[in-house]
Motif scaffolding. Structure first.
Motif, PDB file in Angstrom:
ATOM      1  N   ALA A  13       1.024  -0.951  -0.165  1.00  0.00           N
ATOM      2  CA  ALA A  13       0.251  -0.442  -0.108  1.00  0.00           C
ATOM      3  C   ALA A  13       1.237   1.404  -0.097  1.00  0.00           C
ATOM      4  N   GLN A  14       0.482   1.583  -0.662  1.00  0.00           N
ATOM      5  CA  GLN A  14       1.538   3.229  -0.834  1.00  0.00           C
ATOM      6  C   GLN A  14       0.757   4.396   0.765  1.00  0.00           C
ATOM      7  N   ILE A  15       1.513   5.060   0.848  1.00  0.00           N
ATOM      8  CA  ILE A  15       1.574   5.637   1.876  1.00  0.00           C
ATOM      9  C   ILE A  15       1.761   7.259   1.924  1.00  0.00           C
ATOM     10  N   ALA A  16       2.613   7.505   0.948  1.00  0.00           N
ATOM     11  CA  ALA A  16       3.519   8.679   0.591  1.00  0.00           C
ATOM     12  C   ALA A  16       4.469   8.872  -0.692  1.00  0.00           C
ATOM     13  N   VAL A 147      -3.100   0.318   9.000  1.00  0.00           N
ATOM     14  CA  VAL A 147      -2.660   1.745   7.105  1.00  0.00           C
ATOM     15  C   VAL A 147      -4.091   2.376   6.590  1.00  0.00           C
ATOM     16  N   ALA A 148      -4.698   2.149   6.652  1.00  0.00           N
ATOM     17  CA  ALA A 148      -5.680   2.557   6.442  1.00  0.00           C
ATOM     18  C   ALA A 148      -6.238   4.078   7.330  1.00  0.00           C
ATOM     19  N   CYS A 149      -5.735   4.451   8.264  1.00  0.00           N
ATOM     20  CA  CYS A 149      -5.274   5.623   8.629  1.00  0.00           C
ATOM     21  C   CYS A 149      -4.112   6.438   8.019  1.00  0.00           C
ATOM     22  N   MET A 150      -2.588   5.999   7.998  1.00  0.00           N
ATOM     23  CA  MET A 150      -2.034   6.177   7.035  1.00  0.00           C
ATOM     24  C   MET A 150      -2.261   6.474   5.612  1.00  0.00           C
ATOM     25  N   GLN A 151      -3.098   6.345   5.081  1.00  0.00           N
ATOM     26  CA  GLN A 151      -3.941   7.405   3.199  1.00  0.00           C
ATOM     27  C   GLN A 151      -5.023   7.677   3.843  1.00  0.00           C
ATOM     28  N   GLY A 152      -5.425   7.763   5.117  1.00  0.00           N
ATOM     29  CA  GLY A 152      -6.623   8.434   5.521  1.00  0.00           C
ATOM     30  C   GLY A 152      -6.227  10.282   5.164  1.00  0.00           C
ATOM     31  N   ALA A 153      -7.056  11.207   6.120  1.00  0.00           N
ATOM     32  CA  ALA A 153      -6.416  12.661   5.233  1.00  0.00           C
ATOM     33  C   ALA A 153      -6.061  12.840   7.887  1.00  0.00           C
ATOM     34  N   ILE A 154      -6.194  12.097   7.786  1.00  0.00           N
ATOM     35  CA  ILE A 154      -5.345  12.079   9.159  1.00  0.00           C
ATOM     36  C   ILE A 154      -3.670  11.853   9.252  1.00  0.00           C
ATOM     37  N   GLN A 156      -2.438  11.464   6.038  1.00  0.00           N
ATOM     38  CA  GLN A 156      -2.261  12.067   5.609  1.00  0.00           C
ATOM     39  C   GLN A 156      -1.512  13.588   6.035  1.00  0.00           C
ATOM     40  N   LEU A 157      -2.089  14.355   6.813  1.00  0.00           N
ATOM     41  CA  LEU A 157      -1.551  15.070   6.510  1.00  0.00           C
ATOM     42  C   LEU A 157      -0.240  15.353   8.202  1.00  0.00           C
ATOM     43  N   ALA A 158      -0.099  14.087   8.490  1.00  0.00           N
ATOM     44  CA  ALA A 158       0.724  13.685  10.097  1.00  0.00           C
ATOM     45  C   ALA A 158       1.860  12.904   9.012  1.00  0.00           C
ATOM     46  N   LEU A 159       1.408  12.527   7.862  1.00  0.00           N
ATOM     47  CA  LEU A 159       3.085  11.845   6.813  1.00  0.00           C
ATOM     48  C   LEU A 159       3.482  13.337   6.560  1.00  0.00           C
ATOM     49  N   ASP A 161       4.723  16.058   7.293  1.00  0.00           N
ATOM     50  CA  ASP A 161       6.335  16.117   8.487  1.00  0.00           C
ATOM     51  C   ASP A 161       7.175  15.511   8.007  1.00  0.00           C
ATOM     52  N   LEU A 162       7.020  14.232   7.649  1.00  0.00           N
ATOM     53  CA  LEU A 162       8.138  13.386   6.918  1.00  0.00           C
ATOM     54  C   LEU A 162       8.189  13.706   5.690  1.00  0.00           C
ATOM     55  N   TYR A 163       7.024  13.953   4.828  1.00  0.00           N
ATOM     56  CA  TYR A 163       6.698  14.115   3.441  1.00  0.00           C
ATOM     57  C   TYR A 163       6.008  15.095   2.461  1.00  0.00           C
ATOM     58  N   PRO A 164       6.995  16.472   2.739  1.00  0.00           N
ATOM     59  CA  PRO A 164       6.016  17.234   2.444  1.00  0.00           C
ATOM     60  C   PRO A 164       5.276  16.698   0.894  1.00  0.00           C
TER      61      PRO A 164
END
Length: 164
Positions: A13-16, A147-154, A156-159, A161-164
């Motif tokens: 799953a791609q997250i960023a 995984v679903a959280c990392m791909q969701g809006a919340i 993606q906002l958290a990520l 910080d690492l992957y602008p």
């Protein structure tokens, strides 16, 4: 790249996405390099910083291991079918690359932007790579929720910080 995880390997799953940056020691005066200059440095055509209006000093090229996806992307996008200079030094991971570049003003390398600390001169290359979650099988329960959280809006906002 060829060594990237394959779908038959299980769950992906791609997250960023991740940018690749060329990095130089902050004491190196060549903070901004063109693609042609990068090609010359990493192929060994430019072997001394004086060839780029720097002080006379040997260029030390650092690259990730051959199987590293970052290296494969760099070679495909920047090297124009030329090989990396034969005496390039190998960094087994981004931390080793950071340590090497930080220790010597005559070094040059590249790494994922998330590893760049701001203590180095860096240049974006316009190379973006996927950041993937990989598992042997489709996650269930809390792992699937993560995984679903990392791909969701919340997530993606958290990520960001690492992957602008």
């Amino acid at each position: 790249p060829e060594s990237s995880p394959q779908p038959e390997a299980g769950f992906l799953a791609q997250i960023a996405t991740e940018d690749i940056r060329v990095v130089l020691n902050s004491d190196n005066p060549n903070a901004s390099l063109t693609r042609a200059e990068l090609l010359a440095l990493f192929s060994g055509k430019t072997t001394d910083w004086s060839q780029l209006n720097g002080k006379a000093a040997t260029v030390y090229v650092w690259v990730p291991l051959a199987a590293d996806e970052t290296r494969q992307a760099f070679e495909a996008e920047v090297m124009e079918s030329l090989p990396i200079v034969p005496d390039a030094r190998l960094a087994p991971d981004p931390a080793a690359m950071l340590e090497a570049i930080s220790a010597d003003p005559n070094t040059i390398g590249y790494l994922p932007a998330a590893w760049e600390t701001g203590d180095l001169n860096s240049t974006l290359l316009g190379i973006r790579m996927p950041v993937l979650v990989q598992a042997d099988e489709t996650p269930t329960g809390p792992a699937a929720d993560l995984v679903a959280c990392m791909q969701g809006a919340i997530g993606q906002l958290a990520l960001l910080d690492l992957y602008p």
